[in-house]
Design a protein around this motif. Sequence first.
Motif, PDB file in Angstrom:
ATOM      1  N   GLY A 285       0.802  -1.224   0.000  1.00 33.94           N
ATOM      2  CA  GLY A 285       0.000   0.000   0.000  1.00 33.94           C
ATOM      3  C   GLY A 285       0.827   1.262   0.000  1.00 33.94           C
ATOM      4  N   ILE A 286       1.855   1.320   0.830  1.00 32.28           N
ATOM      5  CA  ILE A 286       2.663   2.540   0.879  1.00 32.28           C
ATOM      6  C   ILE A 286       3.431   2.739  -0.423  1.00 32.28           C
ATOM      7  N   TRP A 287       3.972   1.647  -0.954  1.00 33.28           N
ATOM      8  CA  TRP A 287       4.711   1.794  -2.210  1.00 33.28           C
ATOM      9  C   TRP A 287       3.773   2.248  -3.332  1.00 33.28           C
ATOM     10  N   ALA A 288       2.603   1.652  -3.432  1.00 34.05           N
ATOM     11  CA  ALA A 288       1.639   2.046  -4.472  1.00 34.05           C
ATOM     12  C   ALA A 288       1.208   3.497  -4.282  1.00 34.05           C
ATOM     13  N   ALA A 289       1.001   3.910  -3.035  1.00 30.73           N
ATOM     14  CA  ALA A 289       0.584   5.294  -2.763  1.00 30.73           C
ATOM     15  C   ALA A 289       1.628   6.308  -3.194  1.00 30.73           C
ATOM     16  N   HIS A 290       2.872   5.866  -3.316  1.00 23.40           N
ATOM     17  CA  HIS A 290       3.948   6.782  -3.715  1.00 23.40           C
ATOM     18  C   HIS A 290       4.423   6.523  -5.139  1.00 23.40           C
ATOM     19  N   GLY A 291       3.564   5.869  -5.952  1.00 22.12           N
ATOM     20  CA  GLY A 291       3.807   5.755  -7.378  1.00 22.12           C
ATOM     21  C   GLY A 291       4.587   4.538  -7.830  1.00 22.12           C
ATOM     22  N   TYR A 292       4.865   3.605  -6.941  1.00 23.71           N
ATOM     23  CA  TYR A 292       5.615   2.402  -7.307  1.00 23.71           C
ATOM     24  C   TYR A 292       4.648   1.287  -7.662  1.00 23.71           C
ATOM     25  N   SER A 293       5.065   0.430  -8.575  1.00 28.88           N
ATOM     26  CA  SER A 293       4.254  -0.730  -8.938  1.00 28.88           C
ATOM     27  C   SER A 293       5.178  -1.865  -9.350  1.00 28.88           C
ATOM     28  N   PRO A 294       4.690  -3.097  -9.239  1.00 28.50           N
ATOM     29  CA  PRO A 294       5.514  -4.234  -9.671  1.00 28.50           C
ATOM     30  C   PRO A 294       5.816  -4.125 -11.163  1.00 28.50           C
ATOM     31  N   GLN A 295       6.963  -4.572 -11.547  1.00 26.37           N
ATOM     32  CA  GLN A 295       7.356  -4.564 -12.954  1.00 26.37           C
ATOM     33  C   GLN A 295       7.320  -6.004 -13.448  1.00 26.37           C
ATOM     34  N   PRO A 296       6.234  -6.394 -14.109  1.00 23.07           N
ATOM     35  CA  PRO A 296       6.022  -7.814 -14.417  1.00 23.07           C
ATOM     36  C   PRO A 296       7.033  -8.407 -15.394  1.00 23.07           C
ATOM     37  N   GLU A 297       7.678  -7.603 -16.198  1.00 20.79           N
ATOM     38  CA  GLU A 297       8.600  -8.160 -17.192  1.00 20.79           C
ATOM     39  C   GLU A 297       9.995  -8.446 -16.627  1.00 20.79           C
ATOM     40  N   TRP A 298      10.204  -8.162 -15.341  1.00 19.21           N
ATOM     41  CA  TRP A 298      11.490  -8.418 -14.696  1.00 19.21           C
ATOM     42  C   TRP A 298      11.307  -9.357 -13.520  1.00 19.21           C
ATOM     43  N   SER A 299      12.281 -10.179 -13.288  1.00 17.50           N
ATOM     44  CA  SER A 299      12.328 -11.024 -12.094  1.00 17.50           C
ATOM     45  C   SER A 299      13.655 -10.775 -11.412  1.00 17.50           C
ATOM     46  N   ARG A 300      13.652 -10.900 -10.124  1.00 15.07           N
ATOM     47  CA  ARG A 300      14.879 -10.743  -9.363  1.00 15.07           C
ATOM     48  C   ARG A 300      15.560 -12.100  -9.266  1.00 15.07           C
ATOM     49  N   TRP A 301      16.791 -12.174  -9.681  1.00 10.42           N
ATOM     50  CA  TRP A 301      17.575 -13.394  -9.596  1.00 10.42           C
ATOM     51  C   TRP A 301      18.604 -13.189  -8.504  1.00 10.42           C
ATOM     52  N   VAL A 302      18.745 -14.150  -7.632  1.00  4.93           N
ATOM     53  CA  VAL A 302      19.658 -13.988  -6.503  1.00  4.93           C
ATOM     54  C   VAL A 302      20.616 -15.170  -6.394  1.00  4.93           C
ATOM     55  N   LYS A 303      21.744 -14.911  -5.764  1.00  9.12           N
ATOM     56  CA  LYS A 303      22.726 -15.942  -5.473  1.00  9.12           C
ATOM     57  C   LYS A 303      23.408 -15.553  -4.171  1.00  9.12           C
ATOM     58  N   ALA A 304      23.426 -16.445  -3.221  1.00 10.46           N
ATOM     59  CA  ALA A 304      24.151 -16.203  -1.979  1.00 10.46           C
ATOM     60  C   ALA A 304      25.651 -16.339  -2.275  1.00 10.46           C
ATOM     61  N   LEU A 305      26.411 -15.364  -1.834  1.00 13.74           N
ATOM     62  CA  LEU A 305      27.856 -15.390  -2.053  1.00 13.74           C
ATOM     63  C   LEU A 305      28.542 -16.026  -0.843  1.00 13.74           C
ATOM     64  N   PRO A 306      29.448 -16.960  -1.090  1.00 11.45           N
ATOM     65  CA  PRO A 306      30.173 -17.535   0.044  1.00 11.45           C
ATOM     66  C   PRO A 306      31.107 -16.488   0.663  1.00 11.45           C
ATOM     67  N   ALA A 307      31.390 -16.664   1.931  1.00 12.72           N
ATOM     68  CA  ALA A 307      32.313 -15.756   2.610  1.00 12.72           C
ATOM     69  C   ALA A 307      33.693 -15.878   1.957  1.00 12.72           C
ATOM     70  N   PRO A 308      34.442 -14.778   1.917  1.00  9.31           N
ATOM     71  CA  PRO A 308      35.783 -14.866   1.332  1.00  9.31           C
ATOM     72  C   PRO A 308      36.663 -15.784   2.162  1.00  9.31           C
ATOM     73  N   GLU A 309      37.569 -16.441   1.485  1.00  7.97           N
ATOM     74  CA  GLU A 309      38.495 -17.324   2.187  1.00  7.97           C
ATOM     75  C   GLU A 309      39.477 -16.495   3.002  1.00  7.97           C
ATOM     76  N   THR A 310      39.835 -17.003   4.155  1.00  8.31           N
ATOM     77  CA  THR A 310      40.780 -16.319   5.014  1.00  8.31           C
ATOM     78  C   THR A 310      42.192 -16.685   4.570  1.00  8.31           C
ATOM     79  N   PRO A 311      43.047 -15.669   4.333  1.00 15.32           N
ATOM     80  CA  PRO A 311      44.427 -15.982   3.946  1.00 15.32           C
ATOM     81  C   PRO A 311      45.145 -16.717   5.070  1.00 15.32           C
ATOM     82  N   ARG A 312      46.025 -17.635   4.701  1.00 18.85           N
ATOM     83  CA  ARG A 312      46.782 -18.400   5.714  1.00 18.85           C
ATOM     84  C   ARG A 312      48.041 -17.711   6.112  1.00 18.85           C
TER      85      ARG A 312
END
Length: 145
Positions: free
Chosen positions: A118-145
């Motif tokens: 509701g708040i987003w719509a009230a301020h002019g935002y709407s879902p963009q159906p032609e886009w999807s969010r793709w995500v990937k969890a990044l592993p933590a960086p390796e600790t140097p030895r």
Amino acid sequence: MMILRAARAAELPAILAFWQVAAENDSRPADTSAAIEALHRRDPGALIVAVDSDEIIGTVIAGWDGWRCHLYRLAVAPSRRREGIGGRLIAAAEDRFRSFGGTRSDAMVLDANQRAHGIWAAHGYSPQPEWSRWVKALPAPETPR
């Protein structure tokens, strides 16, 4: 009296605690001190807070990567909702983006978070159906030895 301003480094732990109460926390990685501190170091103006006296009553992250304008973590204290705080935070974020030359803003909003729609719509935002969010969890960086 409520004011909007950039978050201060000393407030970061309080903001993490605030998000546990006021923000949507499902379907997302847990917020960490390291992550919020990294955000603040990289772009101290990105995390906008609404403050009444010394109490944090709202937040939004207005991320600018030099190309796109991204909004995250819009949250308002449950006891202060329906007072226009969220709208003022969105407007402050948009002002920030315009100052950088931004031309379009996107907001991260969970599909299941019906209260937020509701708040987003009230301020002019709407879902963009032609886009999807793709995500990937990044592993933590390796600790140097």
